[in-house]
Each structure stands twice: as structure tokens, then as C-alpha cells.
Design an enzyme around this catalytic site. Structure first.
Site, mmCIF file in Angstrom:
data_model
loop_
_atom_site.group_PDB
_atom_site.id
_atom_site.type_symbol
_atom_site.label_atom_id
_atom_site.label_comp_id
_atom_site.label_asym_id
_atom_site.label_seq_id
_atom_site.Cartn_x
_atom_site.Cartn_y
_atom_site.Cartn_z
ATOM 1 N N ARG A 70 0.841 -1.203 0.000
ATOM 2 C CA ARG A 70 0.000 0.000 0.000
ATOM 3 C C ARG A 70 0.874 1.251 0.000
ATOM 4 N NH1 ARG A 70 -5.164 1.713 -1.011
ATOM 5 N NH2 ARG A 70 -6.096 2.882 0.701
ATOM 6 N N THR A 347 -9.908 0.954 -9.157
ATOM 7 C CA THR A 347 -8.969 -0.023 -8.634
ATOM 8 C C THR A 347 -9.089 -1.190 -9.587
ATOM 9 O OG1 THR A 347 -9.276 0.827 -6.409
ATOM 10 C CG2 THR A 347 -8.686 -1.498 -6.558
ATOM 11 N N THR A 365 -4.279 -0.535 -7.036
ATOM 12 C CA THR A 365 -5.039 0.693 -7.285
ATOM 13 C C THR A 365 -4.177 1.935 -7.405
ATOM 14 O OG1 THR A 365 -6.911 1.984 -6.466
ATOM 15 C CG2 THR A 365 -5.385 1.175 -4.812
ATOM 16 N N ASN A 367 -6.268 4.492 -6.721
ATOM 17 C CA ASN A 367 -7.452 5.049 -6.069
ATOM 18 C C ASN A 367 -8.471 5.440 -7.125
ATOM 19 O OD1 ASN A 367 -9.161 5.705 -4.002
ATOM 20 N ND2 ASN A 367 -8.442 7.809 -3.856
ATOM 21 N N ASP A 389 -7.769 8.351 0.695
ATOM 22 C CA ASP A 389 -8.260 7.242 1.521
ATOM 23 C C ASP A 389 -7.996 7.467 3.010
ATOM 24 O OD1 ASP A 389 -9.551 5.761 -0.360
ATOM 25 O OD2 ASP A 389 -7.981 4.280 -0.635
ATOM 26 N N SER A 418 -7.685 1.050 3.581
ATOM 27 C CA SER A 418 -8.206 0.605 2.285
ATOM 28 C C SER A 418 -9.457 -0.249 2.484
ATOM 29 C CB SER A 418 -7.133 -0.230 1.592
ATOM 30 O OG SER A 418 -7.641 -0.829 0.430
ATOM 31 N N SER A 419 -10.224 -0.383 1.406
ATOM 32 C CA SER A 419 -11.349 -1.338 1.413
ATOM 33 C C SER A 419 -11.034 -2.557 0.551
ATOM 34 C CB SER A 419 -12.605 -0.670 0.843
ATOM 35 O OG SER A 419 -12.964 0.432 1.619
ATOM 36 N N GLY A 439 -13.737 -0.921 -6.778
ATOM 37 C CA GLY A 439 -15.027 -0.304 -6.448
ATOM 38 C C GLY A 439 -15.032 0.554 -5.193
ATOM 39 N N GLY A 440 -13.860 1.007 -4.723
ATOM 40 C CA GLY A 440 -13.841 1.894 -3.553
ATOM 41 C C GLY A 440 -14.548 1.251 -2.373
HETATM 42 N N1 GLY Z 1 -8.482 3.242 -3.026
HETATM 43 C C1 GLY Z 1 -9.518 2.374 -2.689
HETATM 44 C C2 GLY Z 1 -9.189 1.526 -1.514
HETATM 45 O O1 GLY Z 1 -8.046 1.208 -1.284
HETATM 46 O O2 GLY Z 1 -10.079 1.179 -0.771
#
Ligand code: GLY
Length: 536
Positions: A70, A347, A365, A367, A389, A418-419, A439-440
């Protein structure tokens, strides 16, 4: 379906590159590295070398691993960097332009996973992408549309540069070739020098020069200090299955583990995927899980994340006690849980299984679509806008409408929450499924739905991926849904119970591989995008 190796990614060319590596005798990790670099060329909206990601890996012997690459806040980053003098968020500063970029982690992630598990030579894995960048990739209709849609931002954020940009009146068309000469040279340096081809030497010089030109924060020291980190995967039992997911700084693994536990006791299979009861249970679970996410989750190197408390069966069970089938629970009545011991789209995903049964689940990603929209001049790659984020201001929603608090505030060198939910599932200790999506904030709930579609609703992988999705994230109150998801009758019934809805375009681009009892691999590639299964 296939009997040996399979690659599912969001671009036909990237899937084909991965398959070639498998056929040459490379393993799933080799293919993953090659697919990553190919996506950076042919899917610049999200495939990247200027962003970051997560790997969940299960080897053929059944050992699980999680690699965190990340992005990090630059050393010069600070808590209030996106606020004006009155303490208000400066609109857009955290998600477009050079100031929105975190220190990229992708190349470090690729080098590290290859060092530990790769079989083929590193340069062989980067080579196909150098050729693609040099000779050009044929644009699909969706890729051309994405470039044209973002043209105004590319022009604004890249004074004096012409990457991916055409003249004002000229648009990209399907079938045209996208040639990226500077990117080919950057990839050549990475092929020759691995980490030093990106975090030092000419690429680092160009990146820092771009920062200086535009007033960005990333320094040579930030680049030198960046390391990918192996972390303990999150594992959660669900009936006979084991769900293996990404730990913090992603919220995906913990959130999916909580969701699966919350719905386990309900007879979802007999209710059916489209029934009111199934939807109510899933929405109410999602509402509660995202409230916990907002309060508790952040980078474990900076904040204490109560992982075992959040996944404790008695805690999770008690969270659903306030759920009623008579009416929606208003989100304002759902606070995060309390643990006294603590103070306190765009992403892309790809799934790979090789002939031996090694399984890779990677979500990566920049983002937002095309990240910050800033190209590193002379190096030809896009920088992420991952800083959005973080929680730029406690309680103020980010680009995805997600709320955060202290756990996810900005600190130098911290990773933003992150998600992303790269996931592997086993059944009775045998590989069962590899799945994930972009998909965020909707990533977690899309994976949740596809997993239930297979495990409970007995859909095949393609049906599970295609089935219309919905999403709830605690705040705002509305359940977002894809147009075909609910019938008018069902809407009326659920609305009368207090559920609110807002339609949205496609949710997620899920890439899944299911292992059938025969051992065959069954692919599911999302028709919401250009997603493609390549297999042999
Ligand atoms: N940028 C989207 C995530 O990492 O959740």
C-alpha cells in the site's frame, strides 16, 4: 473452464500475458507480476506502477500469506494537509493533482513477491509489458471512453506534457494503438534493476523533479525508505469454509469476516438471493460493519486495531441483535462497537490459479480513475491519489462517502486505510475460490455478495459475478443498487419498512475463479468491464 492454469483480469491483453507466463512454466506469482506490469500499460485507469496494492496468496501446500504494498503518506505529510486556514476541507486537493499522491508501493510489492516465490527470471516477467508500451496496445471501447472522459483533467494536471492526451478536438477511438514510449523506458529500468529501477536512479530523479515542478511532497528519502510488508492474513471460518483475507491497513479482510459471521445463522439459501429477507439481513450487517470500520480501522503500524475483538463471535452476534425484519435500523442508531481496552471507480483486481494449485488474489489501485491524473514527466506513469483514503478531517466523508476518525488520520509514513478485499476461500482445506474486485467502498460488499452467491445460492462463478449488486455503508442512509437489482414490488415493500435507495451505475468488476469438485478451474469475468478469463 480449464484443467490447468487460469488468469482472470480486467483486460484481455493482461490476461493473455499472464497465461503465456503460466504456459512457459511460470507459477501463479510469476504470472501475477507479469499481469501487474501489463495492466499498468493497457489499463492505465487502475493498473499501475505509481500506486499500491495487496496480495493474498495460498500456495499449493496450503500455506497462506499476505503482502502489503500500500502507498504511504510522504514524510512531509501531516494531519491537516487538506484543510484551509478555517479548518475546512479544500475540495479536490486530496484526490486530484500532485498533492494527492502517496509514496507508491507497487514495484516494491512485485519485487518482494517475486523474491520470495517467483520461479522465472524477473526480466522475463517485465518484458511483455515493455513490448506493449513500445509497440502500442489496441484500445477497447471502454478504455478509449475512459481516456476521453478524463482528458480535461489530464490537460490541467500535466502542463507541457502530452501523455494519453489528444488535442482538444480529437478523441481516442476503439481500435487505435496507445503507444507509451517513456513508460517503456521506465519498465526497461525496472526490468534491469528491480527496486533500484524505480526507487532510485533515473526514475526516482524524474519523480522527484515532477514533485518539485508542481509543489508535491514525495522526496528521494520517501522513495528510499519504502518497503513492502508481509502481514498475517485474516482467517475466518464460515460453515465448512475458511475465508482468507487481507488484514489492516485494508479493512477488507476484517469487514468480510464480520459480514460472513453476521449472516451465517440465517437460512439465506432457502430464502434465495433476491428475497426481501436476504437483502434485509445483508444490508443490516453491512450498516453495522461499516460503522466499526469508520471508528476502529487504520494502519496497524500506527494505531492499535482491535482485530480479535472485532471478529469475536459474541461481539459480532450481539451486533445483529438490534436487527428487525419489521423495519430498517436507522444508521444514526448504529454506533461502532466499544472496546474499553482501546483508547480510543478505480482499482483493479486479478485472480490466478496455476497448474500446481498456487492461488493469487491481488487488488491494486491508483485510487480514483487514473489516480491523481498526474504523469511523472519523462517516466510516463501516473501517480496515485491514494491520500484521499485517509480521513482528511474526522467525520467528513471522502470521495467514496466513507467517514473516518483518529485511527485513519494522516501521519507521515502511515498507510491509508483501504477497502480492498483480495480473498481466497478453502473448503475442508482444499482451494475453493479466488475472488476480488475494484469499487472503492463497495469492494467489501461486492465480494461479500459474490461469495454468498456461490457458497449459499449455488450459482456458478460467472452467474455469481454477473448477478446485480447492492451496497450499504452505514453512512449515508441509502442502499445503492444497480438498475436491475430490485423489482418495483420489492422496492415498495422494503421502502415501507424504512429502507432508502439510490440507483447507481455498475458496482464493482469482480474477477473470480472457482475450483470445481473435479479440480477444474471455472472462471467468472465481469461483463461490466472488459474482463477476460484466459486459461489452458
Ligand atoms: N483506493 C480504494 C481503496 O483502497 O479502498
Amino acid at each position: 473452464e480449464s484443467s490447468k492454469g487460469m488468469v482472470v483480469s480486467t483486460h484481455p491483453v493482461a490476461s493473455a500475458v499472464g497465461l503465456e507466463i503460466l504456459k512457459k512454466g511460470g507459477n501463479a506469482i510469476d504470472a501475477a507480476v507479469a499481469v501487474n506490469f501489463a495492466l499498468a500499460v493497457c489499463h492505465p485507469a487502475a493498473g499501475n506502477i505509481g500506486g499500491g496494492g495487496f496480495l493474498v496468496y495460498r500456495d499449493a501446500k496450503g500455506q497462506n500469506f499476505a503482502l502489503d504494498y500500500r502507498e504511504k503518506a510522504p514524510l512531509k505529510g501531516h494531519r491537516d494537509m487538506y484543510l484551509d486556514e478555517k479548518g475546512n476541507i479544500i475540495p479536490g486537493k486530496s484526490f486530484v493533482g500532485i498533492f494527492s499522491a502517496g509514496v507508491p508501493g507497487t514495484v516494491a510489492g512485485m519485487v518482494e513477491m517475486h523474491r520470495k516465490f517467483g520461479k522465472l527470471a524477473w526480466s522475463e516477467l517485465v518484458a511483455p509489458s515493455i513490448e506493449l508500451a513500445k509497440n502500442g496496445v489496441v484500445l477497447t471501447e471502454k478504455e478509449a471512453r475512459g481516456l476521453n472522459r478524463n482528458k480535461a483533467d489530464f490537460i490541467k494536471e500535466n502542463p507541457g506534457k502530452s501523455y494519453l492526451i489528444k488535442m482538444d478536438t480529437v478523441t481516442w477511438k476503439m481500435g487505435e494503438k496507445l503507444i507509451q514510449t517513456d513508460l517503456a523506458e521506465t519498465l526497461t529500468r525496472i526490468a534491469a534493476k528491480k527496486l533500484k529501477g524505480f526507487y532510485a536512479g533515473k526514475t526516482a530523479d524524474l519523480l522527484v523533479a515532477e514533485m518539485e515542478r508542481q509543489g508535491g511532497l514525495i522526496s528521494k528519502k520517501d522513495l528510499r525508505k519504502y518497503r513492502a510488508v508481509w502481514r498475517q492474513p485474516i482467517t475466518q471460518a464460515y460453515k465448512n469454509y475458511q475465508i482468507i483475507g487481507m488484514p489492516p491497513p485494508s479493512s477488507g479482510g476484517i469487514a468480510l469476516a464480520q459480514l460472513m459471521q453476521m449472516v451465517e445463522k440465517y437460512p439465506l439459501a432457502s430464502w434465495g438471493a433476491a428475497s426481501d429477507s436476504t437483502i434485509q439481513v445483508m444490508v443490516e450487517a453491512e450498516r453495522r460493519v461499516y460503522a466499526d470500520r469508520a471508528k476502529w480501522l487504520g494502519d496497524p503500524d500506527f494505531v492499535k486495531v482491535p482485530v480479535s475483538e472485532l471478529m469475536d463471535p459474541s461481539y459480532v452476534g450481539q451486533r445483529m441483535k438490534t436487527m428487525s425484519f419489521d423495519h430498517a435500523t436507522p444508521s444514526k442508531e448504529v454506533a461502532a462497537g466499544d472496546f474499553p481496552a482501546y483508547e480510543s471507480p478505480e482499482t483493479t483486481h486479478y485472480s490466478i490459479v496455476d497448474e500446481e494449485g498456487n492461488a493469487v488474489s491481488i487488488t491494486t489501485t491508483l485510487n480514483n480513475s487514473y489516480g491523481s491524473k498526474v504523469f511523472v514527466g519523462g517516466a510516463g506513469f501516473l501517480l496515485n491519489d491514494e491520500m484521499d483514503d485517509f480521513s482528511a478531517k474526522a467525520g467528513v466523508p471522502n470521495l467514496y462517502g466513507l467517514i473516518g476518525t483518529k485511527a485513519n488520520e494522516i501521519q507521515p509514513q502511515k498507510r491509508m486505510l483501504s477497502s480492498m478485499t483480495p480473498t481466497i476461500i478453502t473448503e475442508n482445506n482444499q482451494l475453493k475460490m479466488v475472488v476480488g474486485t475494484p469499487g472503492g467502498s463497495t469492494i467489501i460488499t461486492s465480494v461479500f455478495q459474490v461469495v454468498l452467491n456461490v457458497l449459499e445460492m449455488k450459482m456458478n462463478m460467472q452467474q455469481a459475478v454477473e448477478f446485480p449488486r447492492f451496497h450499504h455503508q452505514w453512512l449515508p442512509e441509502q442502499t445503492r443498487f444497480e438498475p436491475k437489482r430490485f423489482s418495483e414490488d420489492q422496492f415498495s415493500r422494503l421502502k415501507s419498512k424504512g429502507y432508502e435507495f439510490s440507483p447507481t451505475t455498475a458496482i464493482g468488476l469482480v474477477e473470480g475463479i472457482l475450483i470445481l469438485p473435479s479440480g477444474k478451474r471455472q472462471g467468472g469475468a465481469d461483463s461490466r468491464g472488459d474482463d477476460t478469463v484466459s486459461a489452458y
